[in-house]
Design a protein around this motif. Structure first.
Motif, short mmCIF file in Angstrom:
data_model
loop_
_atom_site.label_atom_id
_atom_site.label_comp_id
_atom_site.label_asym_id
_atom_site.label_seq_id
_atom_site.Cartn_x
_atom_site.Cartn_y
_atom_site.Cartn_z
N TYR A 107 -55.53 3.04 30.73
CA TYR A 107 -54.60 2.22 31.50
C TYR A 107 -53.76 1.28 30.66
CZ TYR A 107 -57.20 -2.28 31.66
OH TYR A 107 -57.80 -3.48 31.37
N ASP A 110 -50.34 2.66 30.25
CA ASP A 110 -49.71 3.09 31.50
C ASP A 110 -48.29 2.56 31.65
OD1 ASP A 110 -49.97 4.60 33.89
OD2 ASP A 110 -50.19 2.74 35.02
N THR A 116 -50.25 -4.02 32.35
CA THR A 116 -50.77 -3.40 31.14
C THR A 116 -50.02 -3.82 29.88
OG1 THR A 116 -49.38 -1.42 31.24
CG2 THR A 116 -51.43 -1.38 32.49
N GLY A 428 -52.74 6.74 37.24
CA GLY A 428 -53.99 6.99 36.54
C GLY A 428 -54.93 7.97 37.18
N GLY A 467 -59.77 0.64 35.21
CA GLY A 467 -58.45 0.16 34.83
C GLY A 467 -57.81 -0.65 35.93
N TRP A 469 -54.61 -0.35 38.10
CA TRP A 469 -53.70 0.74 38.43
C TRP A 469 -52.84 0.39 39.62
CZ3 TRP A 469 -53.90 4.16 34.66
CH2 TRP A 469 -55.11 4.44 34.02
#
Length: 490
Positions: A107, A110, A116, A428, A467, A469
């Protein structure tokens, strides 16, 4: 406040992306999806503006077209199991990021500001680690000023080849990129974001195009041959009804994920409805020499021609049509429906910039994160369960829609209670589309984006991966005016 990049990613701005969390706080682990010894392919990626004759020869060239590596609608191919080590440089006049749409990346690669990384300023570089664990049809694009930069062309295709597919005897592969241009009579770009469009179905382009060009392609293919057509809606707004004027056509993959072939004439109305970001692989059997197969968008009042396949005699013989199946990828994590937890989400109009989910703890690295004003619109029109992404003057990062757990299974019910369609994308993850309250007779399939139409409820299932997301509508003005949220998976 110490920035997320400075605290967590360390040397990312200088070209090194850390892929494991620091002691910055309660951050999820950033998990790799390939073994450490996977083959590495260095990949230099440059974003910059160009001047391109989008309207064709003899017409004014369009300035400020955005492209990767100097090639509008760039295509990149790689083999499954490869790791792309991406050295990205931003030569645009504005900040940007790179999001690897549909690819199961760690992630922290990403490309979503501010979750992120921070936006990459003009003249700066960033390193992305992009493992390619699954074959399929993906693409990459910015996730900051996405409406403007994608609208001006900053999209590239990523085709991940599976060696097992080499045994499937297609005679030809043809890619269709549905991407309109929003141009004035002088050939220059108009505003991509309008309040009227953002509050309704989106602001449409003024010039329709296929593969970047106004004239639809004419492609020679062997008579009685087998063509793999790979279509993507790379437009910011448009929803299409993909279909063709032959019965000898079958759907082979959705969003790059292979399914048992389904004849196109067996799905409702003989078309496959696709919104922005969705992809489709279709097997077309060509007719005899001199005949043509026309591929259309049937959603318009007059069917819009996307491509013409022209049958050329290459000595092949006529034979019964049997769809060529693609190998089904086994690496994609699958939800356990017997143990899945159910979550319900409403896609709705917003009463303003509101977030009702529980706030993050004060010590969380994202508790005080701010959204860059260049990454969103100036109005809030949409929400998920009354939670809206920051926009306008309210640039606080909203709290997560929910906290999920790595390795556990979830079924999301997505109900659209608005008057407009919303292609919903979960970063993801590759999820299974289980059911629709409106689309009967459609088999289950894997995807990363699902079109939810007005007054429709869709159920999707996935196995959660650690993560932070985001989950958002891929009509980009909708996303930029509130229709985005995020999940924390720990």
């Amino acid at each position: 406040m110490i920035s997320r990049r400075g605290f967590v990613l360390g040397g990312a701005a200088a070209g090194t992306l850390a892929l494991s969390p620091s002691a910055a706080g309660p951050m999820p682990r950033s998990l790799d999806t390939l073994p450490a010894d996977a083959p590495v392919r260095p990949f230099s990626l440059l974003a910059k503006e160009m001047e391109v004759p989008l309207l064709g020869a003899g017409k004014p060239a369009t300035r400020h077209v955005c492209a990767y590596n100097g090639t509008p609608l760039l295509r990149v191919r790689a083999r499954r199991g490869t790791r792309l080590k991406v050295d990205f440089r931003n030569q645009l006049p504005d900040p940007t990021t790179v999001h690897w749409h549909g690819v199961r990346v760690p992630y922290l690669s990403d490309g979503v500001a501010p979750i992120t990384q921070e936006p990459i300023p003009p003249g700066a570089s960033f390193a992305y680690d992009v493992p390619l664990p699954d074959p399929g049809f993906y693409f990459f694009h910015p996730h900051c000023d996405e409406t403007g930069q994608v609208g001006r062309g900053l999209v590239a295709l990523l085709l991940v080849d599976d060696p097992a597919e080499e045994k499937v005897p297609f005679d030809l592969e043809h890619v269709i990129v549905v991407k309109d241009w929003r141009l004035g009579e002088d050939g220059q770009f108009l505003d991509m974001f309008t309040n009227d469009g953002a509050a309704t179905a989106g602001t449409f382009g003024t010039v329709r195009a296929t593969n970047g060009r106004v004239l639809p392609p004419r492609v020679a293919a062997p008579a009685y041959g087998d063509v793999r057509v790979r279509a993507i809606v790379a437009d910011s707004t448009r929803v299409i009804d993909f279909g063709c004027d032959t019965e000898d056509a079958a759907i082979l993959a959705c969003d790059g994920q292979a399914i048992p072939p389904v004849r196109l004439d067996k799905v409702p109305d003989g078309v496959w409805r696709m919104g922005p970001a969705q992809r489709l692989d279709v097997h077309v059997r060509m007719p005899g020499p001199g005949a043509e197969v026309k591929i259309y968008d049937y959603r318009t009042a007059e069917p819009y021609l996307l491509t013409t396949l022209v049958a050329v005699d290459k000595g092949k013989k006529k034979r019964p049509f049997k769809p060529l199946a693609l190998p089904i990828a086994k690496e994609v994590p699958q939800a356990d429906l017997t143990r899945a937890k159910r979550l319900d989400f409403l896609v709705q109009t917003a009463a303003g910039a509101i977030a009702v989910a529980p706030p993050l703890p004060p010590g969380d690295p994202l508790a005080k994160a701010l959204i860059d004003s260049l990454c969103v619109g100036d109005k809030t029109f949409w929400a998920i369960n009354r939670n809206s992404w920051g926009a306008g003057a309210d640039l606080r990062l909203p709290p997560p829609l929910d906290e999920l757990h790595d390795g556990e299974s979830y079924v999301l019910s997505i109900a659209n209670v608005t008057k407009h369609p919303h292609p919903m994308h979960l970063h993801g993850h590759i999820f299974r589309v289980l059911s629709s309250s409106r689309k009967k007779g459609v088999p289950q399939y894997l995807a990363d984006t699902v079109l939810v139409e007005p007054n429709e409820s869709v159920e999707i299932a996935f196995k959660a991966t650690s993560g932070d997301w985001v989950f958002h509508c891929h009509i980009l003005e909708h996303m930029d005016s509130g229709l985005m949220g995020w999940f924390r998976i720990t």
